[in-house]
Design a protein around this motif. Sequence first.
Motif, mmCIF file in Angstrom:
data_model
loop_
_atom_site.group_PDB
_atom_site.id
_atom_site.type_symbol
_atom_site.label_atom_id
_atom_site.label_comp_id
_atom_site.label_asym_id
_atom_site.label_seq_id
_atom_site.Cartn_x
_atom_site.Cartn_y
_atom_site.Cartn_z
ATOM 1 N N UNK A 140 -50.807 -43.545 8.989
ATOM 2 C CA UNK A 140 -51.180 -42.033 9.529
ATOM 3 C C UNK A 140 -50.120 -41.254 8.859
ATOM 4 N N UNK A 141 -49.523 -41.246 8.351
ATOM 5 C CA UNK A 141 -48.822 -40.616 7.009
ATOM 6 C C UNK A 141 -49.742 -39.964 5.725
ATOM 7 N N UNK A 142 -50.179 -41.210 5.184
ATOM 8 C CA UNK A 142 -51.082 -40.616 3.986
ATOM 9 C C UNK A 142 -52.509 -40.127 4.576
ATOM 10 N N UNK A 143 -52.801 -40.505 5.209
ATOM 11 C CA UNK A 143 -54.011 -39.957 6.575
ATOM 12 C C UNK A 143 -54.034 -38.423 6.423
ATOM 13 N N UNK A 144 -52.912 -38.385 6.767
ATOM 14 C CA UNK A 144 -52.496 -36.837 6.448
ATOM 15 C C UNK A 144 -52.574 -35.816 5.603
ATOM 16 N N UNK A 145 -51.884 -36.916 4.449
ATOM 17 C CA UNK A 145 -51.504 -35.667 3.028
ATOM 18 C C UNK A 145 -52.768 -35.447 2.485
ATOM 19 N N UNK A 146 -54.257 -36.705 3.216
ATOM 20 C CA UNK A 146 -55.304 -36.352 2.008
ATOM 21 C C UNK A 146 -55.854 -36.141 3.088
ATOM 22 N N UNK A 147 -56.031 -34.765 3.950
ATOM 23 C CA UNK A 147 -56.708 -33.756 4.792
ATOM 24 C C UNK A 147 -56.148 -32.511 4.131
ATOM 25 N N UNK A 148 -55.164 -32.759 3.249
ATOM 26 C CA UNK A 148 -55.157 -31.531 2.329
ATOM 27 C C UNK A 148 -55.994 -31.195 1.713
ATOM 28 N N UNK A 149 -56.674 -29.839 2.070
ATOM 29 C CA UNK A 149 -57.216 -29.886 0.240
ATOM 30 C C UNK A 149 -56.956 -29.131 -0.482
ATOM 31 N N UNK A 150 -58.339 -28.660 -1.520
ATOM 32 C CA UNK A 150 -56.834 -28.170 -2.582
ATOM 33 C C UNK A 150 -57.857 -27.735 -2.963
ATOM 34 N N UNK A 151 -57.389 -25.508 -3.143
ATOM 35 C CA UNK A 151 -58.718 -24.640 -3.603
ATOM 36 C C UNK A 151 -58.115 -24.548 -4.807
ATOM 37 N N UNK A 152 -57.337 -24.994 -5.967
ATOM 38 C CA UNK A 152 -57.132 -24.858 -7.444
ATOM 39 C C UNK A 152 -55.397 -24.983 -7.489
ATOM 40 N N UNK A 153 -56.101 -26.116 -8.627
ATOM 41 C CA UNK A 153 -54.519 -25.935 -9.367
ATOM 42 C C UNK A 153 -54.416 -25.301 -9.892
ATOM 43 N N UNK A 154 -52.563 -24.541 -9.459
ATOM 44 C CA UNK A 154 -52.170 -23.444 -10.255
ATOM 45 C C UNK A 154 -51.579 -23.600 -11.341
ATOM 46 N N UNK A 155 -50.551 -25.241 -11.034
ATOM 47 C CA UNK A 155 -49.907 -25.640 -12.338
ATOM 48 C C UNK A 155 -49.612 -26.727 -12.288
ATOM 49 N N UNK A 156 -49.092 -27.437 -13.793
ATOM 50 C CA UNK A 156 -48.260 -28.504 -14.019
ATOM 51 C C UNK A 156 -47.527 -28.774 -15.040
ATOM 52 N N UNK A 157 -46.483 -29.867 -14.646
ATOM 53 C CA UNK A 157 -46.078 -29.475 -16.052
ATOM 54 C C UNK A 157 -44.704 -31.124 -15.739
ATOM 55 N N UNK A 158 -44.681 -31.304 -16.732
ATOM 56 C CA UNK A 158 -43.069 -32.611 -16.951
ATOM 57 C C UNK A 158 -41.814 -31.924 -17.660
ATOM 58 N N UNK A 159 -40.750 -32.199 -16.723
ATOM 59 C CA UNK A 159 -39.510 -31.258 -17.406
ATOM 60 C C UNK A 159 -39.103 -32.860 -17.673
ATOM 61 N N UNK B 11 -48.702 -27.766 -9.015
ATOM 62 C CA UNK B 11 -48.466 -26.978 -7.848
ATOM 63 C C UNK B 11 -50.100 -26.592 -7.753
ATOM 64 N N UNK B 12 -50.541 -27.022 -5.984
ATOM 65 C CA UNK B 12 -51.739 -26.238 -6.199
ATOM 66 C C UNK B 12 -51.790 -25.638 -4.965
ATOM 67 N N UNK B 13 -52.792 -25.159 -4.749
ATOM 68 C CA UNK B 13 -53.324 -23.398 -2.922
ATOM 69 C C UNK B 13 -53.695 -24.636 -2.299
ATOM 70 N N UNK B 14 -53.734 -24.142 -1.121
ATOM 71 C CA UNK B 14 -54.482 -24.959 0.177
ATOM 72 C C UNK B 14 -54.033 -24.126 1.331
ATOM 73 N N UNK B 15 -54.715 -24.173 1.913
ATOM 74 C CA UNK B 15 -54.676 -23.700 3.423
ATOM 75 C C UNK B 15 -53.782 -23.873 4.007
#
Length: 709
Positions: A675-694, A463-467
């Motif tokens: 065209x899909x991955x290019x849009x995902x690549x545009x998403x900025x990452x301001x901060x990783x706020x959490x990561x887990x494995x369930x 999970x991350x903070x973004x625009x």
Amino acid sequence: MAEVLGAIVPATNGFHDTQSGLKILVVGAGISGLSAAIGLRQQGHTVQVYEQSRFATEAGAAIHLAPNANGVLKRLGIDAAASGANLMEKLTEYTATGELTREIDLKEPNSIWQHDWLLAHRIHLHDALKRAATSTIEEGTPVKLNLSSSVVEVDAESATITLKDGRVVKGDVVVGADGVHSLTRTRIPGGDAQVFPSGKSAFRFLIDRQAALDDPATKKFAEKAGELIIWYGTDRRIVMYPTSDNKLLNFVCIHPENESGASGEDWNTEANKSTLLKVYEGFDPDCVALIGKANPESLKSWKLLDMPVIPTWVKSRLVIMGDAAHPFLPHQGQGAGVAMEDAAALAVVLERDLRAEDVPERLKLWESIRYERANRIQEYSRLAGRDVKEGVKVNMIEYTNYNFGHDEFDNSAQRLREWKWAQTPQIYWRMPIAFGPMPGPRQNHQGVGRQSEHSTFTTASIKFKTSRTVLQNLFPPGNKKYRFKSPGTVAYCSFSQTHLDQMEWLGGSGYKHIGLYIHGVEYVKDNGDVISGTYMPILFESLTDPIVSGREELGMPKLYSSIDVYRHGSESYRINTGWQGSMWGNFVLEGLKPVSDVGAISGNLSGEADDGILVYRYMPKVGRTNKGQSAEEHAVFVPFKEDMPQPQSKRVWQASKASFKIDAMDWNALPTLHHVIARLQEIPVYEIVGAKVVEGTGVPDVGAARRID
């Protein structure tokens, strides 16, 4: 107590307890009865046939085995040609005075049918059917043929027959194949209809083909193998064709019944040769010379009987077929063929392992399959038999396309499939629909819901903070109903990857998926109500089956990607995603530490405790002229609380560090995904706020998905 089949047993039981399948009683051992017995035997049922005659004085003539009939025989394992049936090769027509009016070469037309048009000797065919029914080496329990066993009573509800000697036999089904003067028909509603004379009678007889060849006057009629010849008078006709390897010539001579005085209503009434010659005394002398070679001992005559169409052929566990249900006039030679089709259809619908309690509804299905076709061909036969003097052009092969172009085994099998599909109206259909409803994660092939409580999942999420302004551009273009709960320009989303396993619908195996989940989204309905959830613009999966089922049944925005997971003990979890070797994504969770309070961690596929998933369904219209137009377009919501089963988290690891990298490369590397991955690549990452494995058990089938607006 009554004696049944040589043993003292209760009056209601005619079979040994060890016998399998349905217990079927067939009344009548003619062509239809024996054909049904063979087909039902091959389905694993136990069949008893009851025939009133001893077959001791059986006589016979020839019989048409048109392609539709010959096909049934082949499927029953009977090769009529091996018993002397010969190919129908030519049709020739003369006037009564001998003028040639038409010649049709049937060798080439024969080639368009799957099966040959054969001309068989009825006795030879009947013998082949008896052998196949009673054989001890063929599939299934040999049919028990009970001769000199006249049936005097039938109970349709209990499937019980009573024999003339007082014996009572009970089965699961009674098949009435007892001919035009059927007793079983009288136990069917409306079956009290009386047969009536059609106004015509017929002589029938056989002569040696060689006898015709030896006479210069008749040689021309017998020279060509497989030639059917018809001489037409205004109100009478002579039909001749070869049989028995072209060694015998079969004759059916149809004429006004009052001229021959035929009183018999069966095929074995002896006739007078002088009467035959008198009836046709005005015909071409060469033709008269030909019929004059009839052996007086083999010459028979009978009235051609007709019967009104009756409303039904079925009552409870009783079914009638062949001449018992729809007696045919002989003008197309289709009576026996249609009776064999009846038998084929019955064998299909009374399938192997059918429960006895399901018999009545299957017999109704059988009737729906056979009723229209048999009655139509019966009417065609009436039309084909009209007198020339009525001003109607007689054409024996006018109806051949409808008659011949039919395979009753295939037809009935499809009708049975469609009937079964219709028994479960709430069942998923997906392309290609020709093969029936599609099994998948929400149903098996019978429409029964899947069990997925014991399926397992492992979900890794970052999970991350973004625009917010970047994310909202991934809402459906032009659709203003999606919005963020927060007015701020910061938003949160997750890349969540799940490995599903032990999936019943995949035979115990599984697959992987990874998607982008945008949190804190609302959808405003037309009525102003608001639905909150996580918006999923894209979900990649590693297997075709869940992609197709999710897109068509649920409206999910799914695409294919390879998804490879490497887990180094409990320390790290790595995910690589790609297409044909071009790796577009790398996701890493490191420093995994177990979490003690597992119950506080959500096992939802988004990786968060969301209310549900919001997606947008779009299906394009077909065709180049409809480019840019949708056939279906609407929002979909999956409420997690309503989905079944609910996932149960068993173990959880929190990551101390997480990262991901998206590389869109170019159109050459990712020709369908760039065209899909290019849009995902545009998403900025301001901060990783959490990561887990369930890890956990219970995988929702997403069946709670529903259309919004």
